[in-house]
Design an enzyme around this catalytic site. Structure first.
Site, PDB file in Angstrom:
ATOM      1  N   GLU A  39     -10.456   1.824  -4.488  1.00  0.00           N
ATOM      2  CA  GLU A  39     -10.152   3.254  -4.351  1.00  0.00           C
ATOM      3  C   GLU A  39      -9.122   3.799  -5.329  1.00  0.00           C
ATOM      4  O   GLU A  39      -8.396   4.733  -4.989  1.00  0.00           O
ATOM      5  CB  GLU A  39      -9.709   3.552  -2.905  1.00  0.00           C
ATOM      6  CG  GLU A  39     -10.791   3.262  -1.896  1.00  0.00           C
ATOM      7  CD  GLU A  39     -10.418   3.632  -0.466  1.00  0.00           C
ATOM      8  OE1 GLU A  39     -11.247   4.251   0.209  1.00  0.00           O
ATOM      9  OE2 GLU A  39      -9.295   3.289  -0.033  1.00  0.00           O
ATOM     10  N   ASP A  52       0.873  -1.180   0.000  1.00  0.00           N
ATOM     11  CA  ASP A  52       0.000   0.000   0.000  1.00  0.00           C
ATOM     12  C   ASP A  52       0.903   1.221   0.000  1.00  0.00           C
ATOM     13  O   ASP A  52       2.128   1.080   0.142  1.00  0.00           O
ATOM     14  CB  ASP A  52      -0.930   0.006   1.231  1.00  0.00           C
ATOM     15  CG  ASP A  52      -2.247   0.744   0.954  1.00  0.00           C
ATOM     16  OD1 ASP A  52      -2.197   1.903   0.526  1.00  0.00           O
ATOM     17  OD2 ASP A  52      -3.314   0.140   1.156  1.00  0.00           O
ATOM     18  N   HIS A  73      -3.689   2.740  -4.680  1.00  0.00           N
ATOM     19  CA  HIS A  73      -2.910   2.520  -3.453  1.00  0.00           C
ATOM     20  C   HIS A  73      -1.506   2.026  -3.777  1.00  0.00           C
ATOM     21  O   HIS A  73      -0.980   1.145  -3.092  1.00  0.00           O
ATOM     22  CB  HIS A  73      -3.623   1.496  -2.546  1.00  0.00           C
ATOM     23  CG  HIS A  73      -4.794   2.059  -1.807  1.00  0.00           C
ATOM     24  ND1 HIS A  73      -4.661   2.815  -0.670  1.00  0.00           N
ATOM     25  CD2 HIS A  73      -6.127   1.997  -2.054  1.00  0.00           C
ATOM     26  CE1 HIS A  73      -5.855   3.177  -0.242  1.00  0.00           C
ATOM     27  NE2 HIS A  73      -6.771   2.710  -1.064  1.00  0.00           N
TER      28      HIS A  73
HETATM   29  C1  ACM Z   1     -10.813  -0.522   1.845  1.00  0.00           C
HETATM   30  O1  ACM Z   1     -11.200  -0.338   3.009  1.00  0.00           O
HETATM   31  N1  ACM Z   1     -10.293   0.473   1.139  1.00  0.00           N
HETATM   32  C2  ACM Z   1     -10.933  -1.804   1.195  1.00  0.00           C
END
Ligand code: ACM
Ligand code: ZN
Length: 739
Positions: free
Chosen positions: A378, A245, A322
């Site tokens: 996201e 991440d 991410h």
């Molecule tokens: C998440 O909580 N972005 C999967």
């Protein structure tokens, strides 16, 4: 109370004497020893009965493991590091010998107090009730029978035998919990008493997971293995490792040294400090570099331990969003070719696929899991709209928009993963632009994504944020450590039912199970992480394992206290349920007032994101709790302008409404609240104005009633709240109270 030592298993006379004499010496604490049975187990077993008498587990109690073929699916391919049949048996022996009761191996079956039979005559042939359990033909199922003469465990697979042992341990408790304070001083004589009982047990779901965010804060392999001890005790069987991440890459990959020499380190230990700085990375050898990563050997060690604990470790490699850390290390994989821009990989460039396939190949070689989690959540997709490579890709592939471009990437990655004999899991955003054909969806933004996926024949793991996000505060925010926000007490997690109404049996057959997620931005230390996992992980375990529709929170809480005592004895730092404050007191009882049930006329509409109960919210007598996400607080992105119709002209002595401030969530108290009153709904007289008297920079969670005492009369009471000037600022209120 006197100690009942009705039967001590087949101790030798000398061991029995020794136990009895130690017990005599410890008479004060031994007097606390009392039998517990399956009524204490989390997750609650499928079925059990308790009978008279008890068995005392103690120094010298012997066990014997027999393997009768054919055993069912015992050698789970996802656990291949257990080392085959011999490894599985050795693992069970090790588990039994490591228990704090001083167990010993018996030379032959007839001499053993505890006999574990794996495979052979299957218990369901003899038990109609169990036969009717849909999942009984399962490698995790077991039958456990405790009599005064000994303990019999039967299981179809090794995992079932392992879980029978975990049930036994929960019933027995730790020796200290069973009444011996200093177990070290009586190593071979620790005792625990178990009620005579029969347990037939089988899981409701095959997937019972916990998620570990090792990117925001790197955790040692020892930490992960310790959590596996707790997971095993709770019959949780999937460890989802969020390995990559923006806050740091955590796994060594051959050929990409920058991932671990650079992208795994940052110059701030505190995530928030790093977040508000330039969010840059640093070299591993720079003074103050904070981070870390797992070598391939570390991963092998973690996996070997996991196999012993019957836990499948599922690696996650995030894409396409991410991925700031990847793009800082290898900026050529971004749309602009520059570091520190967008966090999204460029799906227009072939190099992106080369990189992902290299990484995934190594990860799939290392992890025996049938799954690899490819993230998918996201992504902003912003840079893709102007990137020439992305635009060319969209044109060549006939893709209409960036959602379809994301879907192109996920499809292509799925094909690659499938070609290696494995499957992908992705967060529910992978539904955008079309779901890859064999993908499993992890539903986190509510349950809609999961429901859509099940309806289209895809497997689903439910982990909706409202119930399963363990990074949310679990008790009154004023007494808890800083967190991401929200409020998810144990009772809330426990209340979650993953099989929602309206789904067919066929659709529900795709519901693999549940998972609790712990995002670690605000969780720097190991002990803090444990505090957030436990006891809410007990609820995840029970939702995943136990029968549907048999919930009883008070009973569950009592069992949770016992399990927490046990974890405490094992060196865990679980949240102390005995010190739980609970929800905002105002929210616990309805409030009665003059405007209760009266219609509300909205001059400005509330936000569709936070409607609470809609038009009746502000006069329903229900006050909100600790979080604006509890469906009791109504949210406004405009100034609030509401008029309550009392139905007739009435005397009015008080008008007020409570507002909330959580600056980190862009929620502020109003600048001022104007209250006016009218007989006819057209001409209003100002009653007064209440001004904000608290700084708009105070971070934390604050509630402030804006109210006026008055001596008025009227039918229409208008409350106008003027919001904070920041763009996108929220206003939240729960009730307009008139008296
Ligand atoms: C998440 O909580 N972005 C999967
Ligand atoms: Zn691009």
């Amino acid at each position: 109370m006197t100690l009942k030592l009705k039967h001590s298993g087949q101790y030798t006379a000398s061991v029995r004497l020794f136990v009895l004499s130690v017990l005599a010496m410890l008479s004060a604490s031994a007097a606390d020893l009392h039998a517990a049975g399956p009524e204490v187990i989390i997750p609650a077993p499928y079925e059990y009965s308790v009978s008279e008498g008890s068995f005392v587990l103690g120094g010298g109690t012997s066990f014997y493991i027999e393997l009768k073929k054919p055993y069912l699916e015992s050698l789970d391919p996802s656990m291949q590091s257990a080392g085959g049949e011999d490894g599985e048996i050795a693992g069970l022996e090790e588990e039994l010998l490591s228990l704090p009761y001083g167990l010993v191996k018996a030379g032959k079956k007839s001499a053993a107090d505890i006999v574990l039979t794996i495979g052979g005559v299957l218990p369901d042939r003899r038990n109609a009730a169990v036969k009717s359990s849909p999942s009984w033909k399962n490698r995790e199922s077991y039958r456990l029978k405790v009599t005064e003469g000994g303990i019999r465990i039967e299981a179809k697979g090794f995992a079932g035998a392992f879980y029978a042992i975990q049930s036994l341990v929960q019933m027995a408790g730790l020796p200290s919990a069973a009444g011996i304070d200093d177990a070290d001083s009586v190593p071979s004589a620790a005792v625990a008493e178990i009620s005579c009982c029969t347990v037939t047990d089988s899981p409701r779901f095959g997937y019972r997971g916990l998620h570990f965010d090792v990117s925001r804060h790197f955790r040692s392999k020892e930490f992960l293995m310790k959590q596996m001890d707790a997971m095993a005790l709770l019959k949780l069987n999937k460890m989802h490792l969020h390995l990559t991440d923006g806050a740091g890459w955590r796994i060594e990959i051959d050929g990409y040294p920058e991932l671990t020499e650079f992208a795994a380190w940052r110059p701030y230990a505190d995530w928030s400090d790093w977040w508000v700085s330039d969010r840059h990375y640093c070299r591993q050898d720079e003074p103050g570099a904070y981070g870390g990563y797992y070598t391939a050997d570390d991963i092998r060690e973690i996996l070997a331990y996991a196999a012993k604990k019957h836990i499948e470790v599922i690696p996650e490699i995030e894409m396409p969003g991410h991925s700031e850390e990847v793009l800082a290390a290898y900026p050529e994989l971004s749309c602009t070719g520059k570091q520190y821009g967008s966090g999204d990989l460029c799906p227009g460039k072939e190099a992106t696929f080369g990189f992902l396939e290299d990484v995934l190949s190594q990860v799939m070689d290392l992890f025996p899991s049938e799954y690899v989690h490819i993230g998918g959540d996201e992504a902003s997709k912003g840079a893709w709209k102007t990137c020439p490579d992305c635009q060319r890709r969209m044109q060549e592939e006939g893709l209409e928009n960036v959602d379809e471009l994301q879907s192109y990437l996920i499809h292509r990655i799925e094909e690659f993963v499938n070609s290696k004999g494995k499957k992908i899991i992705g967060w529910d955003e992978i539904l955008q632009g079309g779901l890859a054909p064999n993908a499993t969806v992890m539903s986190w933004r509510g349950t809609e994504g999961g429901i859509t996926a099940m309806k289209s024949g895809h497997d689903v793991i439910m982990t909706p944020g409202e119930f399963c996000y363990l990074d949310y505060t679990q008790d009154a925010p004023f007494k808890e450590p800083v967190s991401i926000g929200g409020y998810i007490p144990l009772a809330k997690t426990y209340s979650y039912e993953p099989a929602e109404d309206g789904l067919t049996e066929a659709e529900l057959s795709h519901l693999l199970g549940v998972q609790g997620n712990l995002w670690a931005e605000y969780i720097p230390t190991d002990s803090h992480a444990e505090y957030m996992y436990y006891p809410r992980a007990y609820a995840i375990a029970e939702i995943g394992w136990s029968k549907a529709g048999a919930k009883d929170y008070d009973g569950f809480r009592g069992r949770a206290l016992k399990v927490s005592d046990m974890l405490d004895g094992m060196g865990f730092s679980a949240f102390d349920l005995r010190k739980e404050y609970g929800n905002r007191k105002e929210s616990l009882e309805p409030v009665h007032h003059l405007a209760e049930g009266c219609p509300v006329i909205y001059g400005e509409q509330y936000s569709s994101q936070y409607p609470a109960s809609g038009d009746c919210t502000l006069t329903d007598g229900v006050l909100g709790g600790w979080t604006y996400g509890d469906r009791k607080w109504q949210g406004f992105l405009t100034d609030m302008d509401v008029t309550v119709d009392l139905g007739a002209v009435k005397p009015v002595h008080y008008v007020g409404a409570t507002f909330m401030q959580v600056v980190s969530a862009w929620v502020w108290l109003p600048e001022k609240v104007e209250i006016s009153i009218s007989d006819d709904g057209r001409t209003f007289r100002t009653v007064g104005t209440v001004w904000r008297d608290m700084s708009d920079e105070l971070n934390g969670l604050y509630f402030k009633p804006y109210g006026l005492v008055c001596n008025e009369s009227g039918r229409y009471v208008r409350v106008r709240a003027f919001k904070h000037p920041a763009a996108g600022a929220w206003l939240f209120t729960d009730e307009v109270i008139v008296n």
